[in-house]
Scaffold this motif. Structure first.
Motif, PDB file in Angstrom:
ATOM      1  N   ILE B 225       4.315  -2.093   3.545  1.00  0.00           N
ATOM      2  CA  ILE B 225       5.154  -2.440   2.506  1.00  0.00           C
ATOM      3  C   ILE B 225       6.085  -0.422   1.826  1.00  0.00           C
ATOM      4  CG2 ILE B 225       5.648  -3.445  -0.199  1.00  0.00           C
ATOM      5  CD1 ILE B 225       5.228  -5.290   2.019  1.00  0.00           C
ATOM      6  N   GLY B 226       4.923   0.493   1.802  1.00  0.00           N
ATOM      7  CA  GLY B 226       5.836   1.652   1.285  1.00  0.00           C
ATOM      8  C   GLY B 226       6.114   2.194   1.807  1.00  0.00           C
ATOM      9  N   ALA B 227       5.551   1.513   3.327  1.00  0.00           N
ATOM     10  CA  ALA B 227       6.918   2.568   4.274  1.00  0.00           C
ATOM     11  C   ALA B 227       8.115   1.582   4.119  1.00  0.00           C
ATOM     12  CB  ALA B 227       5.996   2.076   5.700  1.00  0.00           C
ATOM     13  N   LEU B 228       8.371   0.486   4.427  1.00  0.00           N
ATOM     14  CA  LEU B 228       9.688   0.059   4.172  1.00  0.00           C
ATOM     15  C   LEU B 228       9.953   0.214   3.000  1.00  0.00           C
ATOM     16  CD1 LEU B 228       8.708  -2.977   5.054  1.00  0.00           C
ATOM     17  CD2 LEU B 228      10.026  -2.210   6.122  1.00  0.00           C
ATOM     18  N   ALA B 229       9.998   0.528   1.799  1.00  0.00           N
ATOM     19  CA  ALA B 229      10.595   0.503   0.663  1.00  0.00           C
ATOM     20  C   ALA B 229      10.956   2.554   0.570  1.00  0.00           C
ATOM     21  CB  ALA B 229       9.331   1.067  -0.335  1.00  0.00           C
ATOM     22  N   SER B 230      10.087   3.176   1.543  1.00  0.00           N
ATOM     23  CA  SER B 230      10.759   4.687   1.766  1.00  0.00           C
ATOM     24  C   SER B 230      10.956   4.951   2.295  1.00  0.00           C
ATOM     25  CB  SER B 230       9.639   5.639   1.652  1.00  0.00           C
ATOM     26  OG  SER B 230       8.324   5.279   2.179  1.00  0.00           O
ATOM     27  N   GLY B 231      11.356   4.250   3.905  1.00  0.00           N
ATOM     28  CA  GLY B 231      11.861   4.604   4.967  1.00  0.00           C
ATOM     29  C   GLY B 231      13.323   3.705   4.223  1.00  0.00           C
ATOM     30  N   GLY B 232      13.099   2.769   3.990  1.00  0.00           N
ATOM     31  CA  GLY B 232      14.599   1.866   3.643  1.00  0.00           C
ATOM     32  C   GLY B 232      15.554   2.974   2.617  1.00  0.00           C
ATOM     33  N   ALA B 233      15.081   3.581   1.458  1.00  0.00           N
ATOM     34  CA  ALA B 233      15.353   4.356   0.046  1.00  0.00           C
ATOM     35  C   ALA B 233      15.842   5.662   1.366  1.00  0.00           C
ATOM     36  CB  ALA B 233      14.017   4.765  -0.358  1.00  0.00           C
ATOM     37  N   LEU B 234      15.013   5.698   2.170  1.00  0.00           N
ATOM     38  CA  LEU B 234      15.654   7.349   3.269  1.00  0.00           C
ATOM     39  C   LEU B 234      16.890   7.415   3.766  1.00  0.00           C
ATOM     40  CD1 LEU B 234      15.283  10.191   3.950  1.00  0.00           C
ATOM     41  CD2 LEU B 234      13.989   9.931   5.650  1.00  0.00           C
ATOM     42  N   LEU B 235      16.763   5.834   4.610  1.00  0.00           N
ATOM     43  CA  LEU B 235      18.142   5.525   5.252  1.00  0.00           C
ATOM     44  C   LEU B 235      19.061   5.120   4.671  1.00  0.00           C
ATOM     45  CD1 LEU B 235      18.770   4.742   8.068  1.00  0.00           C
ATOM     46  CD2 LEU B 235      18.243   1.950   7.288  1.00  0.00           C
ATOM     47  N   ALA B 346      12.614   8.186  -1.875  1.00  0.00           N
ATOM     48  CA  ALA B 346      12.241   8.736  -0.850  1.00  0.00           C
ATOM     49  C   ALA B 346      11.449   9.621  -0.884  1.00  0.00           C
ATOM     50  CB  ALA B 346      12.909   9.215   0.345  1.00  0.00           C
ATOM     51  N   VAL B 347      12.110  10.514  -1.793  1.00  0.00           N
ATOM     52  CA  VAL B 347      11.305  12.208  -1.637  1.00  0.00           C
ATOM     53  C   VAL B 347      10.118  12.490  -2.524  1.00  0.00           C
ATOM     54  CG1 VAL B 347      11.470  14.669  -2.944  1.00  0.00           C
ATOM     55  CG2 VAL B 347      13.225  13.978  -1.600  1.00  0.00           C
ATOM     56  N   THR B 348      10.162  11.421  -3.422  1.00  0.00           N
ATOM     57  CA  THR B 348       8.865  11.397  -4.356  1.00  0.00           C
ATOM     58  C   THR B 348       8.079  10.254  -4.114  1.00  0.00           C
ATOM     59  OG1 THR B 348       9.316   9.320  -5.356  1.00  0.00           O
ATOM     60  CG2 THR B 348      10.542  11.530  -6.828  1.00  0.00           C
ATOM     61  N   PHE B 349       7.909  10.351  -2.677  1.00  0.00           N
ATOM     62  CA  PHE B 349       7.202   8.939  -1.831  1.00  0.00           C
ATOM     63  C   PHE B 349       5.549   9.695  -1.675  1.00  0.00           C
ATOM     64  CE2 PHE B 349       5.271   5.447   0.075  1.00  0.00           C
ATOM     65  CZ  PHE B 349       5.344   4.230  -1.325  1.00  0.00           C
ATOM     66  N   ILE B 350       5.953  10.934  -1.163  1.00  0.00           N
ATOM     67  CA  ILE B 350       4.993  11.811  -0.713  1.00  0.00           C
ATOM     68  C   ILE B 350       3.895  11.946  -2.329  1.00  0.00           C
ATOM     69  CG2 ILE B 350       5.912  14.018  -1.956  1.00  0.00           C
ATOM     70  CD1 ILE B 350       4.442  13.934   1.576  1.00  0.00           C
ATOM     71  N   ALA B 351       4.024  11.612  -3.309  1.00  0.00           N
ATOM     72  CA  ALA B 351       2.798  11.444  -4.516  1.00  0.00           C
ATOM     73  C   ALA B 351       2.408  10.317  -4.071  1.00  0.00           C
ATOM     74  CB  ALA B 351       3.756  11.514  -5.890  1.00  0.00           C
ATOM     75  N   VAL B 352       2.630   8.946  -3.738  1.00  0.00           N
ATOM     76  CA  VAL B 352       2.245   8.465  -3.504  1.00  0.00           C
ATOM     77  C   VAL B 352       1.273   8.333  -1.621  1.00  0.00           C
ATOM     78  CG1 VAL B 352       1.781   5.707  -2.406  1.00  0.00           C
ATOM     79  CG2 VAL B 352       3.943   6.523  -4.424  1.00  0.00           C
ATOM     80  N   ARG B 353       1.798   9.085  -1.027  1.00  0.00           N
ATOM     81  CA  ARG B 353       1.106   9.649   0.533  1.00  0.00           C
ATOM     82  C   ARG B 353      -0.327  10.444  -0.305  1.00  0.00           C
ATOM     83  NH1 ARG B 353       2.123   5.152   2.155  1.00  0.00           N
ATOM     84  NH2 ARG B 353       4.080   4.837   3.695  1.00  0.00           N
ATOM     85  N   PHE B 354      -0.069  11.590  -0.895  1.00  0.00           N
ATOM     86  CA  PHE B 354      -0.887  12.278  -1.262  1.00  0.00           C
ATOM     87  C   PHE B 354      -1.830  11.749  -2.367  1.00  0.00           C
ATOM     88  CE2 PHE B 354      -2.584  15.663  -4.279  1.00  0.00           C
ATOM     89  CZ  PHE B 354      -2.548  17.287  -2.868  1.00  0.00           C
ATOM     90  N   ASN B 355      -1.620  10.768  -2.849  1.00  0.00           N
ATOM     91  CA  ASN B 355      -2.655   9.631  -3.949  1.00  0.00           C
ATOM     92  C   ASN B 355      -3.303   8.843  -3.597  1.00  0.00           C
ATOM     93  OD1 ASN B 355      -3.152  11.380  -6.640  1.00  0.00           O
ATOM     94  ND2 ASN B 355      -0.906   9.912  -6.548  1.00  0.00           N
ATOM     95  N   ILE B 356      -3.005   8.919  -2.093  1.00  0.00           N
ATOM     96  CA  ILE B 356      -3.793   7.864  -1.465  1.00  0.00           C
ATOM     97  C   ILE B 356      -5.388   8.923  -0.113  1.00  0.00           C
ATOM     98  CG2 ILE B 356      -4.478   6.523   0.813  1.00  0.00           C
ATOM     99  CD1 ILE B 356      -1.499   5.885   0.391  1.00  0.00           C
ATOM    100  N   VAL B 357      -4.702   9.559   0.218  1.00  0.00           N
ATOM    101  CA  VAL B 357      -4.913  10.625   1.519  1.00  0.00           C
ATOM    102  C   VAL B 357      -6.463  11.482   0.581  1.00  0.00           C
ATOM    103  CG1 VAL B 357      -5.927  12.344   3.448  1.00  0.00           C
ATOM    104  CG2 VAL B 357      -3.592  10.582   3.053  1.00  0.00           C
ATOM    105  N   ILE B 358      -6.124  12.381  -0.525  1.00  0.00           N
ATOM    106  CA  ILE B 358      -6.899  13.177  -1.462  1.00  0.00           C
ATOM    107  C   ILE B 358      -8.076  13.053  -1.901  1.00  0.00           C
ATOM    108  CG2 ILE B 358      -6.584  15.662  -1.506  1.00  0.00           C
ATOM    109  CD1 ILE B 358      -5.482  15.018  -0.248  1.00  0.00           C
ATOM    110  N   PRO B 359      -7.900  11.964  -3.110  1.00  0.00           N
ATOM    111  CA  PRO B 359      -8.421  11.398  -4.076  1.00  0.00           C
ATOM    112  C   PRO B 359      -9.628  10.672  -3.842  1.00  0.00           C
ATOM    113  CG  PRO B 359      -6.592  10.949  -5.506  1.00  0.00           C
ATOM    114  CD  PRO B 359      -6.153  11.181  -4.212  1.00  0.00           C
TER     115      PRO B 359
END
Lengths: 241, 421
Positions: B225-235, B346-359
């Motif tokens: 869902i995150g992919a669809l949201a961020s990828g759709g937004a970028l597109l 699209a740009v701020t979605f990097i924050a979601v990805r950061f919060n998935i990987v690091i914490p």
């Protein structure tokens, strides 16, 4: 107490005898195991240091840290020490996730890493519930000094091969590394470095498949516990609590 | 205005790439020694950027299938743009994860010594298939335009187009319908493939039992869902700047349509996030709670609250609610507002990805381990170093440059569909 009838001075000789007996068997009939008596461990970290020296571990790589835990409040305070080598799990999550078949469970119980095949993705480090795997980023202790000392470039002999550290690109730099139970020493009839340096004989090593071995006796002790057994990893390393 | 934005994007990409090259130089000369990840937090910023870009790629690609499989008429002209955006993001993602490897030259081992029990091996298989499908799809989608450009265009662009036709000259109506049929088949294969590989990236994290923050059946779904949201937004943002804009009315209607899709996806993704947070915070187990507490209330709280929540969910949702949702004829500024909101997502979605990987990695698996032995990387805290940021800047700029150069050289959007040809 370990609930066995053995004098302290006999422990090492018995482990050596157990080892010699095991080495006469085919590899697939051995199952190397380590038992750590937490009641005997004083937290001196001689094992940690011996391990670093034996395997020429660089900064940031450690195979056997000793975790200290303080219990109670003054005046009723106790400390326990938990040396944490690789658990050599019988169902190792690190092996399952490796994308390149670069780590596997050997028939003698050791979880081995093929440094020349490992791509350095560190997926196994993430998957290990004991943080027993570390990443060799290529540091030297004499980094920042005029010269990297030659002794840091000397090879280690993990898994019975030579692994020199002459440059910063070649394996094991860039690889995941972990405790091997000093299998290179064991296969030559010597006990692991952590066992021989333990000042209180708190670490035992031997063949769990040999019912006459000291570790086999200790494994049946009612004090025997495995670390985070609920993970289902079936660790071989056992603690006497 | 659009011309100005295009110049700015070119500038950002060129300067970013130039500055980032220094990071790349450090990566190749000092390896991993200047990074902050290590033995206890093994995955850092480059893994974050990898899942970020791969999500953008999957989302963009899945939207392209709406064109080639779903035959949604109003999106007809952006199919190629979606595919090419997906391609640029895929290259950036693979570049990022390649640089993260301890032994980059051995990347082929993932395929040569495949372990089908490992999600990462599956990624190797699925990415190869996905890469191939994007390239083949792009070729069929561009074939006729490439032939036309080769015949009518001038200079390097025509020569490049001629080379890319690989000798194909047939522009008949039958060949066009054959291309469409092939694109439909490729798109149909592409849908489960894109779902599999991005769901697979989620599973790569989801199967790790040792990290309870990842170890959930919801992880692969949240990734998708995150992919669809961020990828759709970028597109959507890309369509506004580089898409067909000759017919303003049609462009604004398309933007409204895409804006509504993005809004629904952003809200659904946020719902999944709320579910994950509420269930996780109910737990008393440190391994469950610590990562969530770090996200909401840790030293980097602003990554969640400001970058993600305020700028990535609330503000875009307000803009999209007021611009994309109302019925009737869109006014002329609607497209720009929707594009801005989508760019924010699209740009701020990097924050979601950061919060998935690091914490997920900050909780010591054995309490007290961080004090047992000291050395670089033997710690449970992580802050990306300048070198890591520079490498990520280089990767991001490289992805943008691929898109910009491709968009210049290839007939991604035909000139007769553009306001300024």
């Amino acid at each position: 107490m370990a609930l066995i009838d053995i004098e302290p001075h006999e422990i090492r000789q018995r482990m050596i005898n157990d080892l010699q007996r095991a080495l006469k068997k085919p590899v697939y009939k051995r199952h190397w195991a380590m038992v750590i008596d937490q009641a005997k461990c004083v937290g001196c970290t001689a094992c940690t240091t011996a391990c670093v020296a034996e395997n020429h571990l660089p900064p940031g790589v450690v195979y056997r840290p000793v975790v200290e835990t303080e219990h109670g409040t003054y005046p009723n305070v106790h400390k326990t020490f938990l040396p944490r080598p690789c658990m050599q799990c019988d169902d190792p999550p690190c092996v399952k996730v490796c994308p390149a078949h670069a780590t596997w469970k050997r028939t003698d119980g050791i979880v081995e890493i093929d440094y020349n095949r490992c791509i350095g993705c560190r997926y196994c480090i993430s998957a290990c519930p004991y943080s027993a795997r570390t990443f060799d980023k290529g540091y030297f202790y004499t980094d920042g000094t005029p010269e990297i000392m030659p002794y840091e470039k000397e090879p280690n002999f993990e898994y019975g091969k030579e692994w020199p550290r002459t440059d910063r690109e070649s394996s094991p730099i860039g690889n995941t590394r972990k405790c091997t139970y000093c299998i290179h020493k064991v296969e030559k009839g010597m006990l692991p470095a952590c066992v021989t340096t333990c000042i209180g004989d708190a670490t035992y090593f031997g063949d769990a498949n040999d019912p006459k071995s000291l570790v086999a006796e200790l494994l049946s002790s009612p004090r025997a516990r495995k670390l985070r057994e609920e993970e289902g990893t079936k660790p071989t390393t056992t603690y006497l609590v | 205005m659009k011309k100005f934005i295009k110049v700015i994007v070119w500038l950002i990409a060129v300067i970013g790439f130039g500055v980032g090259l220094y990071g790349l130089y450090l990566r190749f000369t000092t390896g991993h020694r200047m990074t902050d990840y290590g033995s206890y937090i093994p995955w850092g910023l480059w893994v974050v950027f990898y899942i970020y870009f791969i999500g953008l790629s999957a989302g963009s690609f899945l939207l392209s299938t709406l064109v080639y499989v779903g035959k949604i008429e109003r999106l007809e002209k952006i199919g190629k743009l979606a595919l090419f955006t997906a391609f640029g993001c895929l290259v950036a993602a693979l570049f990022s994860i390649w640089l993260d490897l301890g032994h980059m030259a051995r990347v082929g081992n993932v395929l040569f010594h495949m372990n089908l029990n490992s999600m990462m091996s599956w990624m190797g298989i699925l990415y190869s298939a996905y890469f191939a499908i994007i390239l083949i799809e792009l070729w069929f989608a561009l074939r006729i335009d490439l032939i036309e450009t080769a015949n009518t265009g001038r200079g390097g662009s025509a020569g490049f187009a001629k080379f890319l036709t690989f000798g194909s000259t047939d522009t008949s109506a039958e060949s066009k319908s054959r291309d469409h049929a092939k694109l439909k088949v490729l798109g149909i294969i592409g849908i489960p493939l894109a779902i599999a590989f991005h769901g697979g990236v989620g599973s790569l994290f989801g199967v790790i039992q040792a990290r309870p923050h990842w170890n959930s059946g919801l992880t692969p779904i949240a990734f998708l869902i995150g992919a669809l949201a961020s990828g759709g937004a970028l597109l959507t943002a890309v369509v506004y700047i580089w898409g067909p804009d000759k017919n303003k009315q049609k462009l604004n209607e398309m933007m409204k349509f895409l804006g509504r899709i993005v809004l629904a996806l952003v809200l659904f993704d946020f719902l999944l996030e709320i579910a994950e947070f509420l269930v996780g915070l109910y737990s008393v187990a440190p391994a469950e709670r610590l990562p969530l507490e770090a996200i909401l209330n840790g030293p980097y709280w602003y990554v969640f609250w400001i970058i993600h929540f305020a700028l990535g969910v609330v503000l875009p949702a307000v803009i999209l609610f007021s611009t994309a949702v109302p019925k009737g004829r869109p006014d002329k500024n609607v497209g720009g507002a929707i594009a801005f909101a989508c760019l924010l997502v699209a740009v701020t979605f990097i924050a979601v990805r950061f919060n998935i990987v690091i914490p997920a990695q900050i909780n010591p698996e054995i309490p007290g381990l961080e004090y047992a032995f000291s050395g670089p990387g033997l710690k449970f805290t992580y802050l990306p170093t300048t070198m890591e940021w520079l490498v990520s800047l280089c990767i991001t700029s490289f992805g943008i440059l691929i898109f910009l150069i491709g968009e210049k050289l290839l007939p991604i959007v035909k000139n007769d569909n553009r306001e300024v040809a």
